[in-house]
Design an enzyme around this catalytic site. Sequence first.
Site, short mmCIF file in Angstrom:
data_model
loop_
_atom_site.label_atom_id
_atom_site.label_comp_id
_atom_site.label_asym_id
_atom_site.label_seq_id
_atom_site.Cartn_x
_atom_site.Cartn_y
_atom_site.Cartn_z
CG ASP A 1 -0.28 -0.50 2.50
OD1 ASP A 1 0.94 -0.26 2.66
OD2 ASP A 1 -0.95 -1.14 3.32
CG ASP B 1 -9.30 -1.84 12.19
OD1 ASP B 1 -8.29 -2.45 11.75
OD2 ASP B 1 -9.70 -0.78 11.70
CG HIS C 1 -6.27 -2.52 8.96
ND1 HIS C 1 -6.42 -1.71 10.07
CD2 HIS C 1 -4.98 -2.39 8.59
CE1 HIS C 1 -5.27 -1.12 10.35
NE2 HIS C 1 -4.37 -1.52 9.47
CD GLU D 1 -8.84 1.06 7.80
OE1 GLU D 1 -8.85 0.12 8.62
OE2 GLU D 1 -8.24 2.13 7.99
#
Length: 260
Positions: free
Chosen positions: A66, A135, A137, A142
Amino acid sequence: MEVVIAPAPELARLAADAVERLLTARPDAVLGLATGSSPLAVYDDLARRHAEHGLSFARARAFLLDEYVGLPADHPQRYRNVIDAELVARVDLPPGSVHGPDGLAADLPGACAAYERAIADAGGVDLQLLGIGTDGHVAFNEPGSSLGSRTRIKTLTRRTREDNARFFDGDVDAVPTHCLTQGLATIMAARHLVLLAHGRGKAQAVHQLVEGPVSALWPATVLQLHPHVTVLVDDAAASRLQLADHYRETYAAKPTWQPL
């Protein structure tokens, strides 16, 4: 999915072993590189093996997971600059062999499509290093991300920006709001996935990844559907695993001839 629970230095060694075995068998292998805290010790070990034992990356290629959108080309937290400092400058990866999404492109959707083509043209990723967010990801996919997603633009959650503020002198407002990220389907196309997680803050995400239902609410759970996933976690990150004792017993009984 293989789950290994061990001290952090052992986890880094195991991940570096997997990379070294791949490069020994296939010197022109395609590596998938992650940024963040989780792979740092792996990169340190690989750099040491290069310097002390001649481990060569000279014929390898690499793709990043990314990139932030809009960070200046010389910004120290631009992921291309981060990976250059953490690994590329310390080994013999040739110029032009490491690729990342172009977060400064005028046509961001076009840059995402071009990145997908570049990975495919390289023959796909042989081994992909991964971390996991608190979380759930992976890369910047996400919660709520499509399990069939490909490289695209994503808006970062407040939680992710708060987690990453430590790289921006604690200033969450300095963390970009958008990124380009490989999609979950892009990541799943890699032939071997090696995910590392450390610390109690990752325990719930690791529990969902390994033992929870496959769900877009916890994007990393899609890895349960991959045929070759290695999850490397320390005791703190494994603290919520219901089958932790079984994973420890399985790894302890693993034949020495069977690598990760």
